[in-house]
Design an enzyme around this catalytic site. Structure first.
Site, PDB file in Angstrom:
ATOM      1  N   CYS A 148       6.272  -0.311  12.894  1.00  0.00           N
ATOM      2  CA  CYS A 148       4.994  -0.393  12.185  1.00  0.00           C
ATOM      3  C   CYS A 148       3.800  -0.548  13.112  1.00  0.00           C
ATOM      4  O   CYS A 148       2.751   0.063  12.888  1.00  0.00           O
ATOM      5  CB  CYS A 148       5.041  -1.546  11.191  1.00  0.00           C
ATOM      6  N   GLY A 206       0.804  -1.204   0.000  1.00  0.00           N
ATOM      7  CA  GLY A 206       0.000   0.000   0.000  1.00  0.00           C
ATOM      8  C   GLY A 206       0.840   1.258   0.000  1.00  0.00           C
ATOM      9  O   GLY A 206       0.323   2.361   0.171  1.00  0.00           O
ATOM     10  N   GLY A 207       2.146   1.109  -0.202  1.00  0.00           N
ATOM     11  CA  GLY A 207       3.060   2.240  -0.257  1.00  0.00           C
ATOM     12  C   GLY A 207       3.589   2.454  -1.660  1.00  0.00           C
ATOM     13  O   GLY A 207       3.397   1.623  -2.557  1.00  0.00           O
ATOM     14  N   VAL A 208       4.296   3.551  -1.862  1.00  0.00           N
ATOM     15  CA  VAL A 208       4.771   3.885  -3.198  1.00  0.00           C
ATOM     16  C   VAL A 208       5.878   2.953  -3.667  1.00  0.00           C
ATOM     17  O   VAL A 208       5.966   2.606  -4.857  1.00  0.00           O
ATOM     18  CB  VAL A 208       5.245   5.357  -3.251  1.00  0.00           C
ATOM     19  N   ASP A 209       6.742   2.501  -2.767  1.00  0.00           N
ATOM     20  CA  ASP A 209       7.870   1.671  -3.183  1.00  0.00           C
ATOM     21  C   ASP A 209       7.426   0.334  -3.759  1.00  0.00           C
ATOM     22  O   ASP A 209       7.881  -0.074  -4.832  1.00  0.00           O
ATOM     23  CB  ASP A 209       8.821   1.454  -2.002  1.00  0.00           C
ATOM     24  N   SER A 210       6.542  -0.365  -3.070  1.00  0.00           N
ATOM     25  CA  SER A 210       6.089  -1.661  -3.582  1.00  0.00           C
ATOM     26  C   SER A 210       5.265  -1.485  -4.847  1.00  0.00           C
ATOM     27  O   SER A 210       5.274  -2.339  -5.739  1.00  0.00           O
ATOM     28  CB  SER A 210       5.294  -2.417  -2.518  1.00  0.00           C
ATOM     29  N   GLY A 252       9.538  -3.888  -2.243  1.00  0.00           N
ATOM     30  CA  GLY A 252       9.976  -2.532  -2.534  1.00  0.00           C
ATOM     31  C   GLY A 252      11.188  -2.098  -1.738  1.00  0.00           C
ATOM     32  O   GLY A 252      11.432  -0.893  -1.606  1.00  0.00           O
ATOM     33  N   CYS A 308      11.280  -9.029  11.450  1.00  0.00           N
ATOM     34  CA  CYS A 308      10.108  -9.130  10.577  1.00  0.00           C
ATOM     35  C   CYS A 308      10.519  -9.582   9.179  1.00  0.00           C
ATOM     36  O   CYS A 308       9.850 -10.421   8.570  1.00  0.00           O
ATOM     37  CB  CYS A 308       9.382  -7.792  10.513  1.00  0.00           C
ATOM     38  N   MET A 335       0.039  -8.287   2.899  1.00  0.00           N
ATOM     39  CA  MET A 335       0.234  -8.965   4.177  1.00  0.00           C
ATOM     40  C   MET A 335      -0.291  -8.101   5.314  1.00  0.00           C
ATOM     41  O   MET A 335       0.082  -6.928   5.426  1.00  0.00           O
ATOM     42  CB  MET A 335       1.729  -9.225   4.428  1.00  0.00           C
TER      43      MET A 335
END
Length: 377
Positions: free
Chosen positions: A195, A12-16, A123, A99, A35
Site C-alpha cells: 500500500c 474508499g474501495g468497492v469491497d468495504s 471488506g 498491518c 484509516m
C-alpha cells in the site's frame, strides 16, 4: 455513539463499500471509519486523499456517519520499521499481515470500541464462525479472493469482535451490488502490491531507506554474469527486473533468483525453469501463532500455504518446545522464502501460521552462507 452496533472500515474501495451495504440490509446500525496509515511523502503516489474522498462519498450515499483516524505513527513503528529491518537482513516480509494484526484489528478495533460500537467489519474475503465458545477463521467462499492467509495472525479477541460481510460472496456479486447502489467505488480498480509504495518502482522506493550497494550476480558454479544494486531488492524465484542480457556461453533463456548470499552481497541466479535450487521439502519457522490459542497437537497433519493464492499442500507439522515449527511437505514447494508466512489449514479452517525462518532448499556448494534448518527429529 451508543446507538451504533458496528463500525465498518471504509477504505474508499468497492469491497468495504459493499460490506457496509450488506450490514445495512441486515438491519445493522453502522458507521464508517476511514484509516490513514501512511503520510504523503511528496512523491504523488500516496492515494490517501483520493480514498478518503471516495469513502466520504460512499458514507453520504448510504446515509451513515463516518469517522477518521490517523494511524500513520502506529503504522510506522508497528509495521514499516519491521519491513525495513527484514529487507536489510535479505529477507522478504509481508507487511499486509502485520498491518492486519497491529493496525486494522488492534488500533482500529480499539477506536471502534471507544466510539461505542461492539464490533468492527471490513471488506476482507474471509468468514468467522463460533463453535463451542471459540471463534474460527474460515476461508471465503470465493477461493480466488480468499484473504484468510493475510488474517492468520488474528486471535480470539479480534475474531470475537469482527464480522466479514463479504465472506460468502464472489467478487462479481460485490461489484454488481455496488453498481446497483450507485456507488462511486463500483468500478474502482482494486489496490495491488504494497500500500505505501503505490505505483512507483519498488527499488526506487526502498533505496530511500536502505543503502544501494552494488554486488555481483553469479551462477551456481560461481561464474560472474552481471551486477545488481543490493540483494535486499530481490526475492527467491524472481525473474523480472534482473536486467541480464545475452551472456556469452549461455542460452537465450530467462534467469531466476535462486539464492541471496547476504554477507557477500551476492545474488545467485540460474536459467533453468526447473532449477533444483528453488525446491524445498521442509521448512523451519519462527514462533507460531494459533488462532485457537494453542496448536491442535504437538505433531499433526494439515495443509499449508507458503504464499498468497498458492494451492494448499499436505504437510506434517511438528511443534518444537520453543513454539517454532518444523514442517515437512508431501510434495516439494517452489521458492519458499524466509520472511514470508507459512499458513496452516484444516480444510476451510485457518489454524494459524508463522514466519518462515529457513528451508532445506539445495544450496550451491560454492556458497558457504546457506541458511539451513536443523534436521527434523
Amino acid at each position: 455513539m451508543s446507538n451504533i452496533d458496528t463500525i465498518v472500515g471504509l477504505s474508499g474501495g468497492v469491497d468495504s463499500s459493499v460490506a457496509a451495504i450488506r450490514l445495512l440490509e441486515q438491519g445493522e446500525r453502522i458507521a464508517g471509519l476511514f484509516m490513514q496509515n501512511w503520510e504523503d511523502d511528496g512523491s504523488g503516489e500516496c492515494r490517501a486523499e483520493d480514498d478518503r474522498r471516495d469513502a466520504v462519498a460512499v458514507a453520504a450515499k448510504l446515509g451513515i456517519p463516518i469517522h477518521f483516524r490517523n494511524f500513520a505513527g502506529e503504522y510506522w513503528s508497528g509495521v514499516f520499521e519491521h519491513f525495513l529491518a527484514e529487507y536489510a537482513r535479505g529477507r522478504t516480509p509481508n507487511p499486509d499481515i502485520l498491518c492486519n494484526r497491529e493496525i486494522k484489528f488492534k488500533h482500529f478495533l480499539d477506536a471502534a470500541l471507544d466510539l461505542g460500537a461492539s464490533r468492527i467489519a471490513t471488506g476482507h474475503y474471509a468468514r468467522v464462525r463460533e463453535r463451542n465458545g471459540r471463534f474460527e477463521l474460515l476461508r471465503a467462499v470465493d477461493d480466488s479472493k480468499d484473504q484468510s492467509y493475510f488474517l492468520h495472525q488474528l486471535g480470539q479477541t479480534a475474531l470475537s469482535a469482527t464480522v466479514f460481510p463479504l465472506g460468502d460472496l464472489h467478487k462479481t456479486q460485490v461489484r454488481a451490488m455496488a453498481t446497483q447502489a450507485g456507488l462511486v467505488t463500483a468500478d474502482k480498480k482494486d489496490s495491488t502490491g504494497i500500500c505505501f509504495i503505490g505505483e512507483r518502482d519498488f527499488r526506487t522506493f526502498l533505496a530511500q531507506y536502505l543503502p544501494v550497494r552494488e554486488g555481483e550476480m553469479r551462477t551456481p558454479d560461481g561464474t560472474r554474469i552481471g551486477t545488481h544494486q543490493g540483494v535486499f531488492f530481490y526475492t527467491l524465484g524472481q525473474r523480472e527486473g534482473l536486467h541480464i542480457g545475452g551472456v556469452r556461453g549461455y542460452a537465450q533463456a530467462p534467469w531466476f533468483v535462486i539464492g541471496k548470499d547476504v554477507p557477500t552481497n551476492t545474488l545467485i541466479v540460474d536459467q533453468l525453469l526447473t532449477t533444483p535450487y528453488l525446491d524445498s521439502h521442509r521448512t523451519r519457522t519462527e514462533l507460531a501463532h494459533w488462532i485457537a490459542g494453542k496448536p491442535p497437537a504437538s505433531a499433526f497433519r494439515c495443509q499449508a500455504q507458503t504464499r498468497y493464492r498458492q494451492q494448499p499442500d499436505a504437510c506434517a507439522v511438528t511443534v518444537r518446545d520453543d513454539g517454532t515449527l518444523d514442517v515437512r511437505f508431501d510434495n516439494p514447494q517452489r521458492a519458499v522464502t524466509p520472511g514470508q508466512s507459512l499458513v496452516l489449514y484444516d480444510g476451510e479452517i485457518c489454524l494459524g501460521g508463522a514466519v518462515i525462518e529457513s528451508t532445506d532448499a539445495q544450496w550451491p556448494m560454492q556458497w558457504p552462507h546457506a541458511p539451513q534448518p536443523e534436521p527434523l527429529t
